[in-house]
Design an enzyme around this catalytic site. Structure first.
Site, PDB file in Angstrom:
ATOM      1  N   ARG A  29       1.075  -1.526  -0.256  1.00  0.00           N
ATOM      2  CA  ARG A  29       0.134   0.023   0.429  1.00  0.00           C
ATOM      3  C   ARG A  29       0.833   1.132   0.206  1.00  0.00           C
ATOM      4  O   ARG A  29       0.506   2.537  -0.739  1.00  0.00           O
ATOM      5  CB  ARG A  29      -0.989  -0.072   0.609  1.00  0.00           C
ATOM      6  CG  ARG A  29      -1.825  -0.837   1.135  1.00  0.00           C
ATOM      7  CD  ARG A  29      -2.519  -0.078   2.293  1.00  0.00           C
ATOM      8  NE  ARG A  29      -3.910  -1.931   2.562  1.00  0.00           N
ATOM      9  CZ  ARG A  29      -3.762  -2.951   3.337  1.00  0.00           C
ATOM     10  NH1 ARG A  29      -2.061  -3.016   3.842  1.00  0.00           N
ATOM     11  NH2 ARG A  29      -4.074  -3.302   3.465  1.00  0.00           N
TER      12      ARG A  29
ATOM     13  N   ARG B 255       8.370  -9.305  -4.049  1.00  0.00           N
ATOM     14  CA  ARG B 255       8.927 -10.282  -4.228  1.00  0.00           C
ATOM     15  C   ARG B 255       7.434 -10.892  -4.955  1.00  0.00           C
ATOM     16  O   ARG B 255       7.952 -12.257  -5.408  1.00  0.00           O
ATOM     17  CB  ARG B 255       8.495 -10.483  -2.473  1.00  0.00           C
ATOM     18  CG  ARG B 255       9.848 -11.039  -1.881  1.00  0.00           C
ATOM     19  CD  ARG B 255       9.262 -12.590  -0.530  1.00  0.00           C
ATOM     20  NE  ARG B 255       8.318 -10.945  -0.119  1.00  0.00           N
ATOM     21  CZ  ARG B 255       7.780 -11.834   0.999  1.00  0.00           C
ATOM     22  NH1 ARG B 255       8.544 -12.344   2.195  1.00  0.00           N
ATOM     23  NH2 ARG B 255       6.405 -10.391   1.711  1.00  0.00           N
TER      24      ARG B 255
ATOM     25  N   ARG C 154      11.804   0.033   8.090  1.00  0.00           N
ATOM     26  CA  ARG C 154      12.037  -0.011   9.248  1.00  0.00           C
ATOM     27  C   ARG C 154      13.888  -0.208   9.314  1.00  0.00           C
ATOM     28  O   ARG C 154      14.099  -0.184   8.621  1.00  0.00           O
ATOM     29  CB  ARG C 154      11.688  -2.270   9.730  1.00  0.00           C
ATOM     30  CG  ARG C 154      10.011  -2.010  10.040  1.00  0.00           C
ATOM     31  CD  ARG C 154       9.913  -1.258  11.779  1.00  0.00           C
ATOM     32  NE  ARG C 154       8.548  -1.006  12.493  1.00  0.00           N
ATOM     33  CZ  ARG C 154       7.847  -0.424  12.401  1.00  0.00           C
ATOM     34  NH1 ARG C 154       7.904   0.815  11.790  1.00  0.00           N
ATOM     35  NH2 ARG C 154       6.444  -0.708  12.928  1.00  0.00           N
TER      36      ARG C 154
ATOM     37  N   GLU D 123      15.792   2.291  17.746  1.00  0.00           N
ATOM     38  CA  GLU D 123      15.535   3.344  17.990  1.00  0.00           C
ATOM     39  C   GLU D 123      15.213   3.722  19.594  1.00  0.00           C
ATOM     40  O   GLU D 123      15.189   2.683  20.149  1.00  0.00           O
ATOM     41  CB  GLU D 123      13.927   2.928  17.320  1.00  0.00           C
ATOM     42  CG  GLU D 123      14.434   3.544  15.957  1.00  0.00           C
ATOM     43  CD  GLU D 123      12.534   3.905  15.167  1.00  0.00           C
ATOM     44  OE1 GLU D 123      11.668   3.714  15.658  1.00  0.00           O
ATOM     45  OE2 GLU D 123      12.762   3.681  13.914  1.00  0.00           O
TER      46      GLU D 123
ATOM     47  N   HIS E 242      10.686   8.827  13.501  1.00  0.00           N
ATOM     48  CA  HIS E 242       9.607   7.702  13.469  1.00  0.00           C
ATOM     49  C   HIS E 242       8.234   8.627  13.521  1.00  0.00           C
ATOM     50  O   HIS E 242       7.352   8.231  14.404  1.00  0.00           O
ATOM     51  CB  HIS E 242       9.845   6.794  14.028  1.00  0.00           C
ATOM     52  CG  HIS E 242       9.339   5.515  14.080  1.00  0.00           C
ATOM     53  ND1 HIS E 242       9.537   4.422  14.063  1.00  0.00           N
ATOM     54  CD2 HIS E 242       8.592   5.576  13.030  1.00  0.00           C
ATOM     55  CE1 HIS E 242       8.953   3.470  13.881  1.00  0.00           C
ATOM     56  NE2 HIS E 242       7.845   3.998  12.752  1.00  0.00           N
TER      57      HIS E 242
END
Ligand code: DGY
Length: 323
Positions: A158, A180, A242, A271, A289
């Protein structure tokens, strides 16, 4: 019948905390201090539902033993690599997340990072704030033009699609991507994008590489020293996915040595720790973030968690069940 006991591990938007407190026997975290491992373990032993965020680490060890009471973990966030899913599954704990509602805002932050690092926005802001700007001149903080360049997207879910759409239709960029599984070419074209067979193909073609794949074991250090070397000279890396998708030590070396030209980062390996060597670099834009950090999205995320646990405790299938 008594209401399910639930624990919300951080402060959430006021409207969501009010709705949860009305519907459940809710414990809020008034101080908004992240819970440590012992407190999270205790939460799994004492509450019917635990509602964590990315700042809560839930490794397998926390699920061990017979005394776990929690039946559902309603994660506030789409990414769930901070939860050991296999360990939760082994205890028959349902895990849900919050897909869909943070797509646009996260794609916007990726665009913000791309533009900021290409046009040296961070450097310029620091200069003005420091009172160090000496005036306009033709060679001052000259950056890289974005329009007409190629962006390479890793992960065409998305958020990858929303980012592709912004890059192609908003900024006149060519868009290639690696995913993938194969994406129908007509669907890809809808986002102004074209699929390439390998990550290396994307790295070799892109002036900007933007990561939109999940974190966790399958993609850990997908961007490593070899892959930085495979990027075009002068290319930039954007990461809103990430931190563990990038080998941060290899990234710092690539930035210091000029293997790549710059990076825009919203996420980090450990983090909230951001390495000093990374913070010392001028050719990076560093955000804390912020991908989903808008009032609208954070409220929608909270309401999604509410929908998931409400469905679960009403005996219905939670809409966003991960396992
Ligand atoms: C997400 O939703 O995955 C955000 O990164 C916060 O966890």
């Amino acid at each position: 019948m008594s209401k399910p006991r639930i624990l919300v591990t951080r402060r959430w938007p006021t409207a969501v905390e009010a709705a949860l407190s009305e519907a459940f026997d809710t414990t809020l975290n008034q101080d908004d201090v992240a819970l440590d491992a012992a407190q999270l373990r205790d939460a799994l032993l004492s509450y019917d539902a635990v509602l964590p965020t990315v700042s809560d680490r839930l490794p397998a060890a926390l699920f061990e033993g017979e005394a776990v009471r929690s039946k559902i973990i309603g994660n506030f966030g789409v990414g769930f690599n901070h939860i050991d899913i296999a360990a939760a599954k082994a205890k028959d704990i349902v895990v849900t997340n919050t897909p869909g509602v943070l797509t646009d805002c996260t794609a916007d932050i990726a665009m913000l990072l791309l533009l900021s690092v290409a046009r040296r926005g961070g450097e310029g802001e620091r200069e003005v704030r420091a009172g160090a700007w000496t005036g306009w001149r033709p060679t001052h903080l000259v950056g890289t033009k974005v329009t007409g360049k190629t962006v390479g997207i890793i992960g065409f879910g998305r958020i990858g699609k929303a980012f592709a759409q912004r890059c192609h239709f908003g900024f006149g960029m060519d868009v290639v991507f690696y995913n993938r599984s194969s994406v129908d070419s007509a669907e890809a074209a809808h986002y102004g994008a074209r699929q390439l067979p390998t990550v290396e193909d994307v790295l070799g073609a892109a002036d900007f590489v933007s990561l939109h794949c999940p974190g966790g074991a399958e993609n850990r250090h997908l961007m490593n020293a070899t892959r930085f070397a495979a990027m075009k000279p002068g290319a930039f890396l954007i990461n809103t996915a990430r931190g563990d998708v990038v080998d941060e030590t290899a990234l710092i070396a690539a930035l210091e040595q000029g293997t790549i030209r710059g990076a825009g980062l919203d996420v980090y390996e450990a983090e909230p720790h951001v390495p000093e060597r990374l913070r010392a670099l001028e050719n990076v834009v560093l955000l804390p973030h912020l991908g989903s950090a808008t009032e609208e999205t954070r409220t929608a995320m909270g309401m999604k968690v509410m929908d998931n646990i409400s469905a679960f405790f009403a005996g219905r299938e939670p809409p966003d069940r991960v396992i």
